[in-house]
Motif scaffolding. Sequence first.
Motif, PDB file in Angstrom:
ATOM      1  N   ARG A   1      32.220  38.985  41.492  1.00  0.00           N
ATOM      2  CA  ARG A   1      31.294  38.887  41.033  1.00  0.00           C
ATOM      3  C   ARG A   1      31.829  38.289  40.105  1.00  0.00           C
ATOM      4  O   ARG A   1      32.901  38.427  38.962  1.00  0.00           O
ATOM      5  CB  ARG A   1      31.566  40.657  40.690  1.00  0.00           C
ATOM      6  CG  ARG A   1      30.415  41.186  41.874  1.00  0.00           C
ATOM      7  CD  ARG A   1      30.356  42.690  41.440  1.00  0.00           C
ATOM      8  NE  ARG A   1      29.783  43.069  39.539  1.00  0.00           N
ATOM      9  CZ  ARG A   1      29.874  44.887  39.671  1.00  0.00           C
ATOM     10  NH1 ARG A   1      30.263  45.718  40.466  1.00  0.00           N
ATOM     11  NH2 ARG A   1      29.572  44.501  38.215  1.00  0.00           N
TER      12      ARG A   1
ATOM     13  N   ASP B   1      33.880  30.316  36.512  1.00  0.00           N
ATOM     14  CA  ASP B   1      32.613  30.161  37.452  1.00  0.00           C
ATOM     15  C   ASP B   1      31.216  29.563  36.223  1.00  0.00           C
ATOM     16  O   ASP B   1      31.384  30.264  35.149  1.00  0.00           O
ATOM     17  CB  ASP B   1      31.821  32.164  37.626  1.00  0.00           C
ATOM     18  CG  ASP B   1      30.518  31.596  38.498  1.00  0.00           C
ATOM     19  OD1 ASP B   1      29.824  30.761  39.465  1.00  0.00           O
ATOM     20  OD2 ASP B   1      29.827  33.125  38.319  1.00  0.00           O
TER      21      ASP B   1
ATOM     22  N   HIS C   1      28.923  27.291  41.463  1.00  0.00           N
ATOM     23  CA  HIS C   1      28.688  28.985  41.636  1.00  0.00           C
ATOM     24  C   HIS C   1      28.781  29.629  43.616  1.00  0.00           C
ATOM     25  O   HIS C   1      28.944  30.795  44.077  1.00  0.00           O
ATOM     26  CB  HIS C   1      27.595  30.356  41.676  1.00  0.00           C
ATOM     27  CG  HIS C   1      27.153  29.506  39.883  1.00  0.00           C
ATOM     28  ND1 HIS C   1      27.517  30.468  39.362  1.00  0.00           N
ATOM     29  CD2 HIS C   1      25.526  29.501  40.038  1.00  0.00           C
ATOM     30  CE1 HIS C   1      26.391  30.089  38.111  1.00  0.00           C
ATOM     31  NE2 HIS C   1      25.749  29.445  38.745  1.00  0.00           N
ATOM     32  N   SER C   2      29.174  28.339  43.995  1.00  0.00           N
ATOM     33  CA  SER C   2      29.549  28.405  45.809  1.00  0.00           C
ATOM     34  C   SER C   2      30.986  29.720  46.047  1.00  0.00           C
ATOM     35  O   SER C   2      31.054  30.298  46.297  1.00  0.00           O
ATOM     36  CB  SER C   2      29.446  27.238  46.044  1.00  0.00           C
ATOM     37  OG  SER C   2      29.979  26.165  45.583  1.00  0.00           O
TER      38      SER C   2
ATOM     39  N   HIS D   1      32.488  31.149  44.154  1.00  0.00           N
ATOM     40  CA  HIS D   1      32.632  32.480  43.924  1.00  0.00           C
ATOM     41  C   HIS D   1      31.694  33.352  44.608  1.00  0.00           C
ATOM     42  O   HIS D   1      32.086  34.526  45.237  1.00  0.00           O
ATOM     43  CB  HIS D   1      32.121  33.260  42.026  1.00  0.00           C
ATOM     44  CG  HIS D   1      33.034  32.819  41.212  1.00  0.00           C
ATOM     45  ND1 HIS D   1      33.277  31.345  40.558  1.00  0.00           N
ATOM     46  CD2 HIS D   1      34.411  33.604  40.520  1.00  0.00           C
ATOM     47  CE1 HIS D   1      34.215  31.966  39.935  1.00  0.00           C
ATOM     48  NE2 HIS D   1      34.662  33.210  40.040  1.00  0.00           N
ATOM     49  N   GLU D   2      30.403  32.868  45.200  1.00  0.00           N
ATOM     50  CA  GLU D   2      30.151  33.246  45.979  1.00  0.00           C
ATOM     51  C   GLU D   2      30.424  33.300  47.533  1.00  0.00           C
ATOM     52  O   GLU D   2      30.027  34.711  47.935  1.00  0.00           O
ATOM     53  CB  GLU D   2      28.242  32.578  46.086  1.00  0.00           C
ATOM     54  CG  GLU D   2      27.556  32.852  45.156  1.00  0.00           C
ATOM     55  CD  GLU D   2      26.136  31.341  44.244  1.00  0.00           C
ATOM     56  OE1 GLU D   2      26.061  30.977  45.740  1.00  0.00           O
ATOM     57  OE2 GLU D   2      25.651  32.342  43.769  1.00  0.00           O
TER      58      GLU D   2
END
Length: 585
Positions: free
Chosen positions: A540, A506, A531-532, A534-535
């Motif tokens: 987290r 990330d 970060h897309s 992981h989102e």
Amino acid sequence: MTEPSIEYADVLVVGGGPVGLITALQLARNLPQASFTVKIIEKYPKSSQDQYGRAITLFPRSSEMLDQLGLAEALAQQCFACRETVNYDRHGKEFPGRGWSFMENMKDTKWDFALVLRQKYQEEIFRQALKSEGVELEAPWELKSVEVLEDVDQGGHRVIAGILHPETGVKRVVKCRYLIGADGGRSSVRRLMDIPFDGSSSEDQWVRVDGVIETDLPKPRTYCAIESPTHGNVLWAALDHGATRIGYAFTPERRKAYEVFDEEAAVKEAIASVKPFSLKFKQVDWWTVYVVGQRIARNFFSKDCVFLAGDACHTHSSGAAQGMNTGMHDAVNLGWKLSLVLQGLANPDLLHTYEAERLPNVQRLINYDKDISRLMTMQLPESWQGDPNADVNEVLGQVMAEAATFSSGLGIYYESDTYLNVVQSVSHSVIQPGQRAPDVTLQKPATFEATRLQTVTPNIARFYIVLFAGNVALTKEYLSAFTESIPQSHWLVDSKMPVSWISIFDGPGGPSAYETLSGMPCGRVFYDGDHSAHERYGVRADKGAVLVLRPDGWVGTVAELGSGGKAALERYFQRIFVFDAGLKL
């Protein structure tokens, strides 16, 4: 009389349509040619197979699956990419929110459109891909007999298939370990195996006409619905190579006008069906009239050696355009499982998950299709308990919207179980076992070139262990269970096992993944710069997660990072794989 020749094969696929071709292609790619033989036969000669008509539409999940098989780009070269829909009421006025409007909201995928390409062109691409793997479609050869030798163990050459060349009368006998019936709604495999085909046909008939047209319809190059008072909910679909398909209900009232219903009559009714718009066929490529019904085979897997796939085990109307898509799901679900079992890498029990996973989804489709097909023929569903005077077109819009994620394929899921789709005690992702693994954008190390998760996880009958590493400064301790405590000699990283590792960090990429981790990461490395990824997976950054992706792109299990996650992986794969003396847990 000359005795028929006897030959051996590991798998005999009966049926040279898209389902049979895709199934055979996966087997041919995944099985070493020197050790395994795959044969595929089709009872119609190639000239008949190359006719126009039949299925036309691949929805996003089907395109994703074909992309992971390396075929979607070739399809995209020839297709009509349909992203726009329109619905017209009986007066020719646009009525938004009805008909095919769900197609404009197929998101969360690169393939966010309907890939429209007639079956003739799709099959040509699939045949060429199969030929490049050393397997040619044999046609015309017709299956005439099937015998299963009960005294031969599973995995042996239990099936004796008698096939006939209808033009020359030559007979052959193929002894195979597994027989796959992908031979359509009138399946010879299903009939010869005495597998019941439950369901019924209605009195409703539909007509489809393909050709090159002239019209004053305002938006002709769309997926369009016209609410005709005389021909039901009329389909108007822009096709590849500049053609168009018109589909309409051929009601009993309309049938009374024809002693013989031929091409001229089909065109005449097509012109009437799209009123108040004008329609002229400059060229007719193909037309058909057929009876609407829904049927499901009692078994998709019989006697531990015979499979049914596609229309051979389920038939329905073309109202929701799901026929070929559902068959593709069958083929992809079966292909990798049979490949692993044939190679002795997976337990034969894995084959029983084919029916267990596909049957509930076929039943969901049949339930939708029963309602949709009646509504398209201007009848309320048989189970309807609302206003008996309700507008069928309004109800159809509601049903199509309800079925949207199922129709696109992006919402198709497999139920959690204790074998393939295993829920762990702690959830570390919003994406759960049995759900499609969303395609997300990643960055390659060093070059920071963009790629996609589905691109780096092709369907080659391998599982993928995906470490969502989160923020390494916060998760390094958890990651150590994978980066330090799994030696190269461990079965989870042994090259003999069909498992590959991927690590996703990330944040922006650095100059060296080794330095980021203070050691070598697991498998190939990618970065999640914005970060897309992981989102999208709901992981987290301070916890991370480990997911197992099945070869077909569904999530197998989700676990925590750390020693608990390592143990979860071992439990998961222990159920599936066969371990020899050198690959013990």
